[in-house]
Design a protein around this motif. Structure first.
Motif, mmCIF file in Angstrom:
data_model
loop_
_atom_site.group_PDB
_atom_site.id
_atom_site.type_symbol
_atom_site.label_atom_id
_atom_site.label_comp_id
_atom_site.label_asym_id
_atom_site.label_seq_id
_atom_site.Cartn_x
_atom_site.Cartn_y
_atom_site.Cartn_z
ATOM 1 N N UNK A 155 6.451 14.260 -11.163
ATOM 2 C CA UNK A 155 7.101 13.580 -10.045
ATOM 3 C C UNK A 155 7.964 12.416 -10.498
ATOM 4 N N UNK A 156 7.528 11.712 -11.551
ATOM 5 C CA UNK A 156 8.284 10.557 -12.025
ATOM 6 C C UNK A 156 8.262 9.393 -11.055
ATOM 7 N N UNK A 157 7.219 9.320 -10.204
ATOM 8 C CA UNK A 157 7.130 8.273 -9.184
ATOM 9 C C UNK A 157 5.878 7.437 -9.419
ATOM 10 N N UNK A 158 6.066 6.120 -9.496
ATOM 11 C CA UNK A 158 4.937 5.203 -9.624
ATOM 12 C C UNK A 158 4.305 5.005 -8.255
ATOM 13 N N UNK A 159 3.000 5.235 -8.176
ATOM 14 C CA UNK A 159 2.279 5.189 -6.907
ATOM 15 C C UNK A 159 1.555 3.855 -6.766
ATOM 16 N N UNK A 160 1.656 3.178 -5.605
ATOM 17 C CA UNK A 160 0.891 1.941 -5.391
ATOM 18 C C UNK A 160 -0.602 2.191 -5.560
ATOM 19 N N UNK A 161 -1.331 1.166 -5.965
ATOM 20 C CA UNK A 161 -2.750 1.315 -6.227
ATOM 21 C C UNK A 161 -3.527 1.865 -5.047
ATOM 22 N N UNK A 162 -4.249 2.966 -5.276
ATOM 23 C CA UNK A 162 -5.075 3.562 -4.249
ATOM 24 C C UNK A 162 -4.338 4.361 -3.207
ATOM 25 N N UNK A 163 -3.027 4.504 -3.343
ATOM 26 C CA UNK A 163 -2.235 5.212 -2.337
ATOM 27 C C UNK A 163 -2.178 6.708 -2.634
ATOM 28 N N UNK A 203 10.707 -2.799 -1.462
ATOM 29 C CA UNK A 203 9.806 -1.955 -2.257
ATOM 30 C C UNK A 203 8.455 -2.616 -2.499
ATOM 31 N N UNK A 204 8.075 -3.537 -1.635
ATOM 32 C CA UNK A 204 6.796 -4.218 -1.801
ATOM 33 C C UNK A 204 5.701 -3.501 -1.023
ATOM 34 N N UNK A 205 4.465 -3.737 -1.424
ATOM 35 C CA UNK A 205 3.340 -3.197 -0.673
ATOM 36 C C UNK A 205 3.183 -3.966 0.638
ATOM 37 N N UNK A 206 2.855 -3.246 1.695
ATOM 38 C CA UNK A 206 2.666 -3.856 3.005
ATOM 39 C C UNK A 206 1.169 -4.052 3.241
ATOM 40 N N UNK A 207 0.748 -5.307 3.260
ATOM 41 C CA UNK A 207 -0.686 -5.588 3.371
ATOM 42 C C UNK A 207 -1.038 -6.398 4.614
ATOM 43 N N UNK A 208 -0.031 -6.896 5.342
ATOM 44 C CA UNK A 208 -0.287 -7.677 6.545
ATOM 45 C C UNK A 208 0.696 -7.266 7.643
ATOM 46 N N UNK A 209 0.350 -7.633 8.879
ATOM 47 C CA UNK A 209 1.237 -7.358 9.994
ATOM 48 C C UNK A 209 2.536 -8.143 9.898
ATOM 49 N N UNK A 210 2.449 -9.381 9.379
ATOM 50 C CA UNK A 210 3.658 -10.191 9.202
ATOM 51 C C UNK A 210 4.629 -9.515 8.246
ATOM 52 N N UNK A 211 4.105 -8.996 7.136
ATOM 53 C CA UNK A 211 4.959 -8.290 6.169
ATOM 54 C C UNK A 211 5.583 -7.047 6.798
ATOM 55 N N UNK A 212 4.817 -6.382 7.639
ATOM 56 C CA UNK A 212 5.336 -5.187 8.307
ATOM 57 C C UNK A 212 6.485 -5.541 9.241
ATOM 58 N N UNK A 213 6.297 -6.586 10.054
ATOM 59 C CA UNK A 213 7.360 -6.996 10.971
ATOM 60 C C UNK A 213 8.602 -7.453 10.209
#
Length: 349
Positions: A155-163, A203-213
């Motif tokens: 795939x050549x794709x780096x996967x976020x931890x646990x994803x 390209x950051x991990x989304x870990x909070x609702x604020x980051x999502x918004x």
């Protein structure tokens, strides 16, 4: 529907059971929500052509000259044709089972006479077939987004931890959405970037609702102006992302809904559709529908390719039956330049 199967038969060992409960099946949210256009009848390859017209305005001249009509670096005075392709790949659903293993649950279906001539009752077939189809749809619903031709090793794709991995398990027969997006965003060859390149807004991990918004605001600002009023323009995300955003909105001083209520599935007036299948840390903004205007297409061989199922005895001297489905499938983006994506899935270094 419960995810635990319990049979309560008052000690009669299933003698009166006429319905078999099934474990909850995921199904296919992408089909159910009408977010992909399906093109059938593709035996080998189907071209997805797109056409764009460059600048055609120039100074008035009684006799236009070839200099005035010359093609420019931005496609001036010409129709630009680009082509992407659907190339359906083969895979199969196959299951063998012995109907006698389930006789105790289907007393009504146990015919009299010699065992050799017993056939699988249609009602039994219907129950088992329903579960098989749901399981097939579950696979397709995931593969549309996270499959990779050849599997995760290529795939050549780096996967976020646990994803969710890209191309993990049996999701190896065709390239899904994340693979298509990653290849397109990092490519330089004309074929892969036909129709432009996907807009990667973050390209950051989304870990909070604020980051999502914040991510959705950034996506909206980067969304091409010419498609903002499209009625089929929607946000797609995983349920994890939606749950974070829903809780964040509910906790605000000025709420969209009461704490116990579900917030509206909308952002900037556009639908937000959480999907089983879209991987973690990913939000997608684009024109998704089951019409030809959709920016996401699926190609299959025959119109009923995903529903044609063969049921028969394994062989004439066997008690075993089998279910078999043969399918060909592929997915692709039509106009990459009109899709905005925030995803923590990145091209591997």
């Amino acid at each position: 529907m419960s995810d635990t199967v319990t049979f309560l038969q008052n000690g009669y060992n299933g003698e009166v059971l006429e319905d078999l409960l099934t474990y909850t099946a995921q199904g296919n949210d992408t089909f159910r929500e009408g977010l992909i256009h399906i093109k059938s009848g593709i035996q080998y390859k189907y071209t997805l052509p797109a056409i764009k017209l460059g600048d055609i305005i120039q100074d008035n001249n009684p006799v236009p000259t070839s200099a005035l009509g010359a093609k420019g670096p931005q496609g001036e005075n010409e129709y630009q044709l680009t082509a992407r392709h659907l190339i359906p790949q083969d895979f199969m659903v196959y299951l063998e089972f012995n109907p006698r293993d389930y006789e105790k649950y289907w007393k009504f279906a146990q015919p009299e006479g010699n065992l050799v001539f017993r056939e699988l009752d249609p009602k039994i077939q219907a129950v088992m077939l329903r579960l098989l189809i749901e399981k097939k749809n579950e696979y397709i619903g995931n593969a549309i987004w996270t499959s990779c031709k050849g599997g995760d090793a290529v795939s050549g794709i780096a996967v976020p931890g646990g994803a969710t991995p890209i191309g993990g398990g049996k999701e190896k027969y065709f390239d899904g959405f994340i693979k298509r997006v990653t290849d397109n965003a990092n490519a330089t060859d004309a074929e892969t970037i036909a129709g432009g390149q996907v807009i990667i807004s973050g390209n950051t991990e989304l870990t909070t609702g604020q980051e999502t918004e914040d991510a959705m605001y950034t996506m909206w600002k980067k969304c091409p102006k010419q498609i903002r009023k499209k009625t089929e323009l929607v946000f797609l995300c995983s349920w994890d992302v939606w749950d974070m955003y829903d809780q964040y909105v509910s906790n605000k001083t000025v709420k969209y809904a009461e704490n116990g209520d579900l917030n509206r599935y909308r952002f900037k007036g556009k639908k937000v559709i959480p999907l089983v299948g879209v991987p973690e840390h990913t939000i997608i903004l684009g024109q998704f529908s089951n019409s030809m205007d959709s920016n996401f297409w699926m190609g299959i061989d025959y119109a009923n390719d995903t529903e044609v199922l063969k049921i028969d005895r394994l062989q004439s001297n066997s008690e075993l039956f089998f279910f078999q489905m043969r399918m060909k499938m592929d997915v692709n983006i039509v106009r990459p330049a009109e899709i905005v994506v925030h995803t923590a899935y990145k091209k591997a270094p």
